[in-house]
Design an enzyme around this catalytic site. Structure first.
Site, PDB file in Angstrom:
ATOM      1  N   SER A 142       0.870  -1.190   0.000  1.00 21.23           N
ATOM      2  CA  SER A 142       0.000   0.000   0.000  1.00 21.23           C
ATOM      3  C   SER A 142       0.895   1.224   0.000  1.00 21.23           C
ATOM      4  O   SER A 142       2.053   1.134   0.438  1.00 21.23           O
ATOM      5  CB  SER A 142      -0.854   0.009   1.272  1.00 21.23           C
ATOM      6  OG  SER A 142      -1.472   1.262   1.440  1.00 21.23           O
ATOM      7  N   TYR A 155      -2.114  -0.568  10.378  1.00 20.22           N
ATOM      8  CA  TYR A 155      -2.051  -0.867   8.935  1.00 20.22           C
ATOM      9  C   TYR A 155      -0.729  -0.378   8.364  1.00 20.22           C
ATOM     10  O   TYR A 155      -0.009  -1.116   7.683  1.00 20.22           O
ATOM     11  CB  TYR A 155      -3.229  -0.174   8.242  1.00 20.22           C
ATOM     12  CG  TYR A 155      -3.366  -0.485   6.771  1.00 20.22           C
ATOM     13  CD1 TYR A 155      -3.844  -1.723   6.345  1.00 20.22           C
ATOM     14  CD2 TYR A 155      -3.051   0.465   5.804  1.00 20.22           C
ATOM     15  CE1 TYR A 155      -3.986  -2.008   4.997  1.00 20.22           C
ATOM     16  CE2 TYR A 155      -3.191   0.192   4.449  1.00 20.22           C
ATOM     17  CZ  TYR A 155      -3.670  -1.041   4.052  1.00 20.22           C
ATOM     18  OH  TYR A 155      -3.811  -1.328   2.711  1.00 20.22           O
TER      19      TYR A 155
HETATM   20  N1  LIG Z   1      -8.748  -1.129  -0.841  1.00 18.77           N
HETATM   21  C1  LIG Z   1      -7.806  -0.222  -0.903  1.00 18.77           C
HETATM   22  O1  LIG Z   1      -8.060   0.994  -1.060  1.00 18.77           O
HETATM   23  C2  LIG Z   1      -6.353  -0.639  -0.822  1.00 18.77           C
HETATM   24  C3  LIG Z   1      -5.360   0.330  -1.040  1.00 18.77           C
HETATM   25  C4  LIG Z   1      -4.027  -0.056  -0.968  1.00 18.77           C
HETATM   26  C5  LIG Z   1      -3.700  -1.381  -0.699  1.00 18.77           C
HETATM   27  N2  LIG Z   1      -4.686  -2.293  -0.504  1.00 18.77           N
HETATM   28  C6  LIG Z   1      -4.275  -3.666  -0.197  1.00 18.77           C
HETATM   29  O2  LIG Z   1      -4.775  -4.513  -1.218  1.00 18.77           O
HETATM   30  C7  LIG Z   1      -5.068  -5.798  -0.674  1.00 18.77           C
HETATM   31  C8  LIG Z   1      -6.505  -6.202  -1.035  1.00 18.77           C
HETATM   32  O3  LIG Z   1      -7.378  -5.191  -0.610  1.00 18.77           O
HETATM   33  P1  LIG Z   1      -8.971  -5.303  -0.799  1.00 18.77           P
HETATM   34  O4  LIG Z   1      -9.492  -3.920  -0.719  1.00 18.77           O
HETATM   35  O5  LIG Z   1      -9.300  -6.147  -1.980  1.00 18.77           O
HETATM   36  O6  LIG Z   1      -9.324  -6.082   0.572  1.00 18.77           O
HETATM   37  P2  LIG Z   1     -10.518  -7.096   0.927  1.00 18.77           P
HETATM   38  O7  LIG Z   1     -10.709  -7.051   2.397  1.00 18.77           O
HETATM   39  O8  LIG Z   1     -11.699  -6.846   0.065  1.00 18.77           O
HETATM   40  O9  LIG Z   1      -9.902  -8.509   0.500  1.00 18.77           O
HETATM   41  C9  LIG Z   1      -8.921  -9.138   1.262  1.00 18.77           C
HETATM   42  C10 LIG Z   1      -9.063 -10.636   1.096  1.00 18.77           C
HETATM   43  O10 LIG Z   1      -8.132 -11.268   1.969  1.00 18.77           O
HETATM   44  C11 LIG Z   1      -8.816 -12.301   2.666  1.00 18.77           C
HETATM   45  N3  LIG Z   1      -8.184 -12.512   3.976  1.00 18.77           N
HETATM   46  C12 LIG Z   1      -8.110 -11.645   5.007  1.00 18.77           C
HETATM   47  N4  LIG Z   1      -7.503 -12.232   6.053  1.00 18.77           N
HETATM   48  C13 LIG Z   1      -7.170 -13.495   5.665  1.00 18.77           C
HETATM   49  C14 LIG Z   1      -6.542 -14.592   6.314  1.00 18.77           C
HETATM   50  N5  LIG Z   1      -6.111 -14.526   7.597  1.00 18.77           N
HETATM   51  N6  LIG Z   1      -6.399 -15.741   5.626  1.00 18.77           N
HETATM   52  C15 LIG Z   1      -6.842 -15.842   4.353  1.00 18.77           C
HETATM   53  N7  LIG Z   1      -7.432 -14.834   3.684  1.00 18.77           N
HETATM   54  C16 LIG Z   1      -7.605 -13.677   4.340  1.00 18.77           C
HETATM   55  C17 LIG Z   1     -10.238 -11.827   2.811  1.00 18.77           C
HETATM   56  O11 LIG Z   1     -11.152 -12.887   3.076  1.00 18.77           O
HETATM   57  C18 LIG Z   1     -10.453 -11.142   1.467  1.00 18.77           C
HETATM   58  O12 LIG Z   1     -10.913 -12.059   0.493  1.00 18.77           O
HETATM   59  C19 LIG Z   1      -4.807  -5.699   0.823  1.00 18.77           C
HETATM   60  O13 LIG Z   1      -3.530  -6.209   1.119  1.00 18.77           O
HETATM   61  C20 LIG Z   1      -4.861  -4.213   1.077  1.00 18.77           C
HETATM   62  O14 LIG Z   1      -4.095  -3.841   2.200  1.00 18.77           O
HETATM   63  C21 LIG Z   1      -6.006  -1.961  -0.568  1.00 18.77           C
END
Ligand SMILES: NC(=O)c1ccc[n+]([C@@H]2O[C@H](COP(=O)([O-])OP(=O)(O)OC[C@H]3O[C@@H](n4cnc5c(N)ncnc54)[C@H](O)[C@@H]3O)[C@@H](O)[C@H]2O)c1
Length: 260
Positions: A142, A155
């Site tokens: 991120s 985070y």
């Molecule tokens: N959404 C944003 O704006 C954003 C911005 C920058 C970075 N990110 C990063 O991108 C990635 C995905 O983000 P997203 O928005 O799709 O998140 P999300 O919460 O929609 O998806 C995350 C997925 O990881 C799975 N997960 C969580 N904990 C787990 C565990 N212990 N074991 C197995 N699976 C697990 C969840 O079930 C989910 O399917 C993350 O690493 C997040 O930090 C997101």
């Protein structure tokens, strides 16, 4: 590698960004193990891959913070597909609160999922890749892994930790022809994760929730939010041999919002 079909694990591939990355890798010809905490989501994405992209796929139900479950995920993937060319560690959680109100259990869960899970998964997959003398590991990090994030202490700390882990893995694994990189997305404005944080962001900024989106667009020199496709493009490039001289990097995909 030529001739054989490539194999990817998308850890946290059951929804949103991870789901989009799973489909894109299938489109690029990877057989995909879709690993997620939520069984129905892993099955849904794996089924879609088989039906729509006509490549083999394996749903894996796993808690990536649990050592025995991660080991089983890697064993099952190798049993089915015979190798692992690419790990995308996408699982992540975010809980927003001011530091004075930040609960230890939220801190712990964030560190466990975003950092310890990355360590466990990369370690187990690396054992397979070392034997193959080939592999790619990509962590979805991120922009909060490059700059601190207000009301997001756990985070940001977990994502900064991911940078150190990526660089160290890159050093440990370079001699085995394994590259390790992190990708740092900007705000995925249409994702449920960002939208779930909107009320807290409104509070933090002293504005209405419906004004939050524009404030976040205005922070970006290219004047738009990050998309799943922006990240998928970077993943495909860094997993390819076109990026064969790049390892240990933390790559910003932020529309110019972060430049270091
Ligand atoms: N959404 C944003 O704006 C954003 C911005 C920058 C970075 N990110 C990063 O991108 C990635 C995905 O983000 P997203 O928005 O799709 O998140 P999300 O919460 O929609 O998806 C995350 C997925 O990881 C799975 N997960 C969580 N904990 C787990 C565990 N212990 N074991 C197995 N699976 C697990 C969840 O079930 C989910 O399917 C993350 O690493 C997040 O930090 C997101």
């Amino acid at each position: 590698m030529s001739g054989e079909q490539k194999v990817a694990i998308v850890a946290g591939g059951g929804q949103n960004l991870g789901e989009a990355l799973s489909y894109r890798l299938a489109l690029e010809g990877y057989q995909v193990a879709v690993a997620d905490l939520i069984r129905e989501h892993a099955i849904k994405v794996a089924t879609e891959i088989r039906n729509h992209y006509q490549v083999a796929s394996l749903p894996v139900t796993v808690d990536l913070t649990k050592e025995d479950q991660v080991r089983k995920m890697v064993r099952d993937t190798v049993d089915i597909f015979g190798r692992i060319d690419l790990l995308v560690y996408n699982a992540g959680v975010a809980k927003s609160a001011n530091i004075t109100e930040y609960e230890l259990q939220d801190w712990q869960k964030t560190l466990d999922t975003n950092l310890t899970g990355y360590f466990l998964t990369a370690r187990e997959v690396a054992k397979v890749m070392v034997n193959q003398r080939y592999g790619n590991i990509i962590q979805i990090n991120s922009k909060s892994g490059k700059v601190g994030s207000k009301h997001n202490s756990a985070y940001s700390a977990s994502k900064f930790g991911g940078v150190g882990l990526t660089q160290s893995l890159a050093l440990d694994l370079a001699e085995y022809n394994i590259r390790v990189n992190s990708i740092m997305p900007g705000n995925l404005l249409d994702s449920p994760m960002f939208q779930s944080l909107t009320p807290q962001y409104a509070k933090k900024l002293g504005i209405k929730p419906e004004e939050v989106r524009q404030v976040y667009i205005d922070k970006v020199p290219l004047k738009r939010g990050c998309t799943y496709e922006d990240i998928a493009n970077a993943v495909v490039f860094y997993a390819s041999d076109q990026a064969s001289y790049m390892t240990g990097q933390s790559i910003n995909v932020t529309g110019g919002q972060v430049m270091h």
